[in-house]
Design an enzyme around this catalytic site. Sequence first.
Site, short mmCIF file in Angstrom:
data_model
loop_
_atom_site.label_atom_id
_atom_site.label_comp_id
_atom_site.label_asym_id
_atom_site.label_seq_id
_atom_site.Cartn_x
_atom_site.Cartn_y
_atom_site.Cartn_z
N GLU A 1 8.57 2.04 14.28
CA GLU A 1 9.33 2.65 13.20
C GLU A 1 9.32 4.16 13.41
O GLU A 1 8.45 4.69 14.09
CB GLU A 1 8.70 2.30 11.84
CG GLU A 1 8.81 0.81 11.55
CD GLU A 1 8.44 0.40 10.14
OE1 GLU A 1 7.44 0.89 9.61
OE2 GLU A 1 9.17 -0.44 9.57
N SER B 1 0.03 -8.17 6.93
CA SER B 1 -1.20 -8.57 7.62
C SER B 1 -0.91 -9.30 8.93
O SER B 1 0.19 -9.84 9.13
CB SER B 1 -2.01 -9.48 6.70
OG SER B 1 -1.26 -10.65 6.43
N VAL B 2 -1.92 -9.37 9.79
CA VAL B 2 -1.78 -10.05 11.08
C VAL B 2 -1.45 -11.54 10.90
O VAL B 2 -0.51 -12.04 11.54
CB VAL B 2 -3.05 -9.85 11.94
CG1 VAL B 2 -3.00 -10.71 13.20
CG2 VAL B 2 -3.22 -8.38 12.31
N PRO B 3 -2.16 -12.29 10.04
CA PRO B 3 -1.84 -13.72 9.93
C PRO B 3 -0.40 -13.97 9.51
O PRO B 3 0.28 -14.83 10.07
CB PRO B 3 -2.82 -14.23 8.87
CG PRO B 3 -3.92 -13.24 8.82
CD PRO B 3 -3.34 -11.92 9.22
N LYS C 1 12.63 -7.53 0.49
CA LYS C 1 11.67 -8.13 -0.46
C LYS C 1 10.42 -7.26 -0.48
O LYS C 1 9.68 -7.23 0.48
CB LYS C 1 11.28 -9.55 -0.04
CG LYS C 1 10.46 -10.24 -1.14
CD LYS C 1 9.73 -11.47 -0.66
CE LYS C 1 8.39 -11.17 -0.04
NZ LYS C 1 7.40 -10.52 -0.94
N GLU D 1 4.75 -4.57 11.82
CA GLU D 1 3.78 -3.47 11.60
C GLU D 1 2.59 -4.08 10.89
O GLU D 1 2.66 -4.35 9.69
CB GLU D 1 4.42 -2.38 10.74
CG GLU D 1 5.61 -1.68 11.36
CD GLU D 1 5.25 -0.75 12.50
OE1 GLU D 1 4.04 -0.57 12.77
OE2 GLU D 1 6.17 -0.23 13.15
N ASN E 1 0.80 -1.24 0.00
CA ASN E 1 0.00 0.00 0.00
C ASN E 1 0.83 1.29 0.00
O ASN E 1 0.38 2.31 -0.50
CB ASN E 1 -1.00 -0.01 1.16
CG ASN E 1 -0.35 -0.13 2.50
OD1 ASN E 1 0.77 -0.66 2.62
ND2 ASN E 1 -1.00 0.34 3.53
N CYS F 1 -3.24 1.03 6.86
CA CYS F 1 -3.34 0.17 8.05
C CYS F 1 -3.98 0.86 9.24
O CYS F 1 -4.74 0.27 9.98
CB CYS F 1 -1.96 -0.34 8.44
SG CYS F 1 -0.75 0.99 8.54
N GLU G 1 -10.71 -6.12 9.49
CA GLU G 1 -10.03 -5.13 8.64
C GLU G 1 -10.46 -5.36 7.19
O GLU G 1 -10.28 -6.46 6.65
CB GLU G 1 -8.51 -5.29 8.76
CG GLU G 1 -7.77 -4.22 7.97
CD GLU G 1 -6.25 -4.39 7.95
OE1 GLU G 1 -5.77 -5.52 7.74
OE2 GLU G 1 -5.55 -3.39 8.15
P1 NAD Z 1 0.55 -9.61 3.46
O1 NAD Z 1 0.76 -9.99 4.88
O2 NAD Z 1 -0.27 -10.48 2.62
O3 NAD Z 1 1.98 -9.49 2.70
C1 NAD Z 1 2.99 -8.64 3.19
C2 NAD Z 1 4.33 -9.13 2.67
O4 NAD Z 1 4.62 -10.40 3.25
C3 NAD Z 1 4.40 -9.33 1.16
O5 NAD Z 1 5.66 -8.91 0.71
C4 NAD Z 1 4.22 -10.83 1.01
O6 NAD Z 1 4.80 -11.34 -0.19
C5 NAD Z 1 4.96 -11.34 2.24
N1 NAD Z 1 4.57 -12.66 2.73
C6 NAD Z 1 3.38 -13.30 2.55
N2 NAD Z 1 3.40 -14.49 3.21
C7 NAD Z 1 4.60 -14.58 3.82
C8 NAD Z 1 5.21 -15.56 4.66
N3 NAD Z 1 4.57 -16.69 5.00
N4 NAD Z 1 6.45 -15.34 5.14
C9 NAD Z 1 7.10 -14.19 4.83
N5 NAD Z 1 6.59 -13.23 4.03
C10 NAD Z 1 5.35 -13.42 3.53
O7 NAD Z 1 0.00 -8.10 3.48
P2 NAD Z 1 -0.38 -7.19 2.25
O8 NAD Z 1 -1.64 -7.68 1.67
O9 NAD Z 1 0.80 -7.00 1.38
O10 NAD Z 1 -0.62 -5.78 2.99
C11 NAD Z 1 -1.82 -5.46 3.61
C12 NAD Z 1 -1.70 -5.61 5.11
O11 NAD Z 1 -0.57 -4.85 5.56
C13 NAD Z 1 -2.89 -5.04 5.84
O12 NAD Z 1 -3.27 -5.92 6.87
C14 NAD Z 1 -2.36 -3.73 6.42
O13 NAD Z 1 -3.03 -3.30 7.57
C15 NAD Z 1 -0.93 -4.08 6.69
N6 NAD Z 1 -0.10 -2.88 6.77
C16 NAD Z 1 0.38 -2.48 7.98
C17 NAD Z 1 1.14 -1.33 8.08
C18 NAD Z 1 1.68 -0.85 9.41
O14 NAD Z 1 2.60 -0.06 9.39
N7 NAD Z 1 1.15 -1.30 10.53
C19 NAD Z 1 1.42 -0.58 6.94
C20 NAD Z 1 0.94 -1.02 5.72
C21 NAD Z 1 0.17 -2.18 5.63
#
Ligand code: NAD
Length: 505
Positions: free
Chosen positions: A478, A249-251, A196, A270, A173, A304, A401
């Site tokens: 951060e 994401s959380v998961p 990455k 984060e 995002n 987020c 969310e």
């Molecule tokens: P995502 O968790 O699907 O992916 C995030 C990153 O993790 C990607 O680069 C993805 O390729 C990688 N990834 C996926 N599975 C992985 C694994 N098993 N091991 C290691 N890396 C893995 O999230 P998204 O869809 O890219 O982003 C949206 C989420 O990010 C939302 O939940 C949003 O709230 C959160 N977010 C949080 C902040 C913050 O600062 N708190 C900022 C931006 C986005």
Amino acid sequence: MSRLFKFVKLSQQNVSCQAMNLNLQSRKWNFINGTPVAPTGHESFYLFEPSTGSILCQIDESSKSDVDAAVRAAQQAFKLWSRTSGLEKAEVLRNTGKLLRERSKELAVAETVDAGKPIWESKWDIQTAFDCFEYFAGLSPTISGQHIKLSGDNWAYTIRQPIGIVGAIGAWNYPIQIAAWKLAPALACGNTVVFKPSPLTPINTLTLAEILKEAGVPDGAVNVVQGQAATGQYMCEHPDVNKITFTGSVPVGKTISKIASESLKRVTLELGGKSPLIIFEDAVMKNAVNAALMGNFLSQGQVCNNATRVFVQESIYDQFVDMICEGVEKINVGNPHDEQTTMGALISEQHLDKVLSYVDSAAREGAVVVGGKRMKIGEGYFMEPCVLLNCRDDMKAVREEIFGPVMSVLKFCTEDEVLERANATKFGLAGGVFTENLARGHRVVAGLQGGVQWINNYNTFTVEVPFGGLKESGYGRENGLAAIEHFTELKTVLVESGDVWTPFD
Ligand code: NAD
């Protein structure tokens, strides 16, 4: 109520040109040891342009041996970079800020092509990136330990040392902002990095790595690899990576936390949120409405810390609803390259479907839905900004969310009641309150369970202040001085000036 959304018609030709100028087809997507190289993995993925739905290019994933090579390069560079003085590192980071300023127009266009966000916002994001490099350039020479007087002539001191090799994993995002928020403090503290980016938005992270090299970062200090979950997971498992800094994401955050716990790797997470904005009856209404708009529709709602649960005191609820609907009607959805556009395209077809399914579920559970329909603008992933009225706390769309332009409006009566309801969530990223009663404002934010709080505003950011979550929104911080703690280890040294005493002698 008629809900017409203005939009600027997308010029497919124009946007494709912008995309073509980026030469994406010919780019080598890994950046290892200061050199762009082609990834050698067997899998590949397509990069889509959210505002046109067209394929920009096909990107091969990095193989395990690419990641190994990036980690080895980072280890080599660490020997030099970790011993570089704060002033020398500052110069490189300042140069980076300068280059980002000079190339901000081109970077903003690339960010809009990649993420679908309106150009005004991309320009803002580039600014947050150069602010970040310039801020951590200033901090780098100030990173120091402590002197501690002990008994007699003895003393101790502490050293703030870099952690080592940082594995950085980004979400889609805020591509360049996330890269800057991780790279600038990591480098300022003397670490080296393997980054990455999200496979959905890899363009500007790669460009940033090239800019860092031009600014004077030694080869190997910043490396970029490409891929999806498997590549990220391999980085987290890698025995020579000392810290993971993750935005997502959380998961996935939970998975990373589990993997990292095997080797007790340092981790900063984060993660997502479902933040509350509480508007009391004495609020300045126009400001509260503007903040609710800022807190829900920046980056198509894919933020987020967005204030997706807006709690409005009963006596001003109707007035707020009229004003927020009026505000939402003025949002210009359309070609994100047009300066007049205020909301662009969502990141992907799949994500758009997910967001729309939340709108449907809210309607089924009794919410009054304003907007929230898919918009046909070329083949892009557009939707109307959406306000859900008559919401209840137990609705799926209010609890989970959504990560799209969907605001839930909820009614409340008393301060105690709203505080309890606002905190009844597993998330704890952010929150805000609008009131002219400052004692109440401070009392409410003290009680809200979120890492970042606003009084009488929302979604204003600056690099000087720490950012991060509580509860399932993650841990670590951060930005601000706090970031230094998360990119360094503290070592204690005790110095003996006299003879060694022991009862065993
Ligand atoms: P995502 O968790 O699907 O992916 C995030 C990153 O993790 C990607 O680069 C993805 O390729 C990688 N990834 C996926 N599975 C992985 C694994 N098993 N091991 C290691 N890396 C893995 O999230 P998204 O869809 O890219 O982003 C949206 C989420 O990010 C939302 O939940 C949003 O709230 C959160 N977010 C949080 C902040 C913050 O600062 N708190 C900022 C931006 C986005």
